[in-house]
Design a protein around this motif. Structure first.
Motif, PDB file in Angstrom:
ATOM      1  N   SER A 146      77.711  66.101  13.662  1.00  0.00           N
ATOM      2  CA  SER A 146      78.361  67.410  13.723  1.00  0.00           C
ATOM      3  C   SER A 146      77.426  68.401  14.399  1.00  0.00           C
ATOM      4  O   SER A 146      76.228  68.153  14.528  1.00  0.00           O
ATOM      5  CB  SER A 146      78.700  67.898  12.306  1.00  0.00           C
ATOM      6  OG  SER A 146      77.511  68.238  11.613  1.00  0.00           O
ATOM      7  N   GLY A 184      77.828  69.239   7.384  1.00  0.00           N
ATOM      8  CA  GLY A 184      78.609  68.964   8.583  1.00  0.00           C
ATOM      9  C   GLY A 184      79.447  67.704   8.453  1.00  0.00           C
ATOM     10  O   GLY A 184      80.541  67.613   9.033  1.00  0.00           O
ATOM     11  N   ALA A 232      82.448  68.586   6.105  1.00  0.00           N
ATOM     12  CA  ALA A 232      83.451  69.399   6.792  1.00  0.00           C
ATOM     13  C   ALA A 232      84.418  68.555   7.614  1.00  0.00           C
ATOM     14  O   ALA A 232      85.516  69.017   7.939  1.00  0.00           O
ATOM     15  CB  ALA A 232      82.757  70.427   7.694  1.00  0.00           C
ATOM     16  N   ARG A 233      84.037  67.315   7.939  1.00  0.00           N
ATOM     17  CA  ARG A 233      84.885  66.478   8.779  1.00  0.00           C
ATOM     18  C   ARG A 233      85.549  65.333   8.002  1.00  0.00           C
ATOM     19  O   ARG A 233      86.097  64.416   8.603  1.00  0.00           O
ATOM     20  CB  ARG A 233      84.065  65.902   9.932  1.00  0.00           C
ATOM     21  CG  ARG A 233      83.532  66.960  10.899  1.00  0.00           C
ATOM     22  CD  ARG A 233      82.843  66.330  12.095  1.00  0.00           C
ATOM     23  NE  ARG A 233      83.764  65.530  12.890  1.00  0.00           N
ATOM     24  CZ  ARG A 233      83.399  64.742  13.899  1.00  0.00           C
ATOM     25  NH1 ARG A 233      82.113  64.671  14.241  1.00  0.00           N
ATOM     26  NH2 ARG A 233      84.273  64.044  14.583  1.00  0.00           N
ATOM     27  N   ASP A 288      88.306  65.240   6.250  1.00  0.00           N
ATOM     28  CA  ASP A 288      89.748  65.144   6.505  1.00  0.00           C
ATOM     29  C   ASP A 288      90.021  64.462   7.846  1.00  0.00           C
ATOM     30  O   ASP A 288      90.966  63.677   7.978  1.00  0.00           O
ATOM     31  CB  ASP A 288      90.398  66.521   6.467  1.00  0.00           C
ATOM     32  CG  ASP A 288      90.466  67.098   5.058  1.00  0.00           C
ATOM     33  OD1 ASP A 288      90.557  66.313   4.093  1.00  0.00           O
ATOM     34  OD2 ASP A 288      90.413  68.340   4.926  1.00  0.00           O
ATOM     35  N   GLN A 289      89.194  64.775   8.826  1.00  0.00           N
ATOM     36  CA  GLN A 289      89.341  64.150  10.145  1.00  0.00           C
ATOM     37  C   GLN A 289      89.093  62.636  10.051  1.00  0.00           C
ATOM     38  O   GLN A 289      89.818  61.841  10.650  1.00  0.00           O
ATOM     39  CB  GLN A 289      88.367  64.793  11.124  1.00  0.00           C
ATOM     40  CG  GLN A 289      88.435  64.223  12.530  1.00  0.00           C
ATOM     41  CD  GLN A 289      87.389  64.851  13.444  1.00  0.00           C
ATOM     42  OE1 GLN A 289      86.626  65.728  13.039  1.00  0.00           O
ATOM     43  NE2 GLN A 289      87.349  64.404  14.696  1.00  0.00           N
ATOM     44  N   LEU A 290      88.079  62.254   9.285  1.00  0.00           N
ATOM     45  CA  LEU A 290      87.781  60.831   9.122  1.00  0.00           C
ATOM     46  C   LEU A 290      88.915  60.115   8.395  1.00  0.00           C
ATOM     47  O   LEU A 290      89.298  59.000   8.762  1.00  0.00           O
ATOM     48  CB  LEU A 290      86.466  60.657   8.361  1.00  0.00           C
ATOM     49  CG  LEU A 290      85.201  61.054   9.126  1.00  0.00           C
ATOM     50  CD1 LEU A 290      84.009  61.119   8.178  1.00  0.00           C
ATOM     51  CD2 LEU A 290      84.930  60.057  10.253  1.00  0.00           C
TER      52      LEU A 290
END
Length: 295
Positions: A59, A66, A69-70, A72-74
């Motif tokens: 990130s 960092g 924070a990601r 949900d994307q994963l």
């Protein structure tokens, strides 16, 4: 096709084969680990999609928050298991390069301040669990940095005839090899692994160069960890059949990777994959159903 795309494609192919390793029956052989029963992997691993994360590069912030924070994307990507590369402080003595290797660890119980805090890692694991994701840590059990806090116990390290601490292999000049003939070291390392499970609720470990650490240690470590968290998983960076009968759920299958590289990059016959696969099936432990048939 770009080199990155080619690498991603090869990784996906290898991942598919690793999944098959867990799901396909193995044929009996008359020698070695193939006569033993393989461990029963937790269902979440058998159905899992594993994603490796290097927090420094993952990130813009380059830290544990960092990664959080990601999440949900994963999850949207289809990932179910996060393999987080070492989060510990990197040694400075004999460091290679400006940043050093994350596999040269100075304190197994600490979090690299460049990554954040212990609470940040706890939050990462907790938030992953809220989303149905598992988190495994990278465990570097074979060696430490030369300025590790463990250096106050030189008996924990491999030494030459003159008592000089040695790297595990000559080329690995930034790390010092651990001596698993010392039972106190074994106890220290098992206690450390339990700490991360009990403190942060991690779901398992990816064990760096697992074949370079004695199998007896892994057996003891797995027995201790199973008492803390029965559905824990362990991934061996190795191609050592006995490990899957005694301590680990999954490994790397290096011969198959080499064959796939030859097929994809060098144009070798695709039938070589089948041949390598069959050879591995004859070496590794078998997973049998309770009534004795293969699963």
């Amino acid at each position: 096709m770009s080199r990155l795309s080619q690498k991603v494609e090869k990784f996906c192919l290898l991942l598919a084969v690793l999944c098959l390793t867990l799901s396909q029956p193995l044929r009996a052989d008359d020698t070695g680990p193939s006569k033993q029963n393989a461990r029963t992997a937790p269902q979440w691993l058998r159905d899992g999609v594993l994603y490796e994360i290097f927090p420094r590069d993952f990130s813009p912030s380059g830290n544990l928050n960092g990664v959080t924070a990601r999440l949900d994307q994963l999850k949207k990507l289809g990932v179910t298991i996060l393999w987080v590369m070492p989060i510990h402080p990197i040694g400075e003595k004999f460091r290679k390069g400006n940043f050093g290797s994350p596999y040269s660890i100075s304190d197994y119980y600490a979090v690299d301040p460049n990554y954040g805090t212990l609470d940040d890692f706890k939050r990462l694991v907790a938030e992953a669990h809220k989303r149905g994701l598992k988190v495994i840590m990278d465990l570097v059990a074979d060696h430490t940095s030369w300025d590790s806090v463990m250096m106050k116990h030189p008996e924990f390290y491999k030494q030459d005839a003159n008592g000089k601490i040695q790297p595990p292999v000559p080329e690995w000049t930034d790390v010092a090899g651990l001596n698993y003939a010392n039972p106190q070291l074994c106890g220290y390392m098992i206690a450390m692994m339990k700490y991360w499970v009990q403190t942060c609720d991690v779901d398992g470990f990816r064990c760096d160069v697992a074949s370079m650490v004695p199998t007896d240690f892994w057996i003891a470590a797995r027995a201790a960890l199973d008492k803390v968290k029965p559905d824990i998983m362990m991934l061996a960076e190795a191609n050592k059949p006995e490990l899957l009968a005694t301590a680990f759920d999954i490994d790397y299958n290096w011969p198959l990777l080499a064959t796939m590289n030859q097929v994809i990059e060098d144009g070798a016959p695709a039938t070589n994959i089948r041949q390598t696969w069959e050879a591995s099936r004859l070496q590794f432990p078998q997973r049998r159903a309770a009534h004795g048939s293969h699963r």
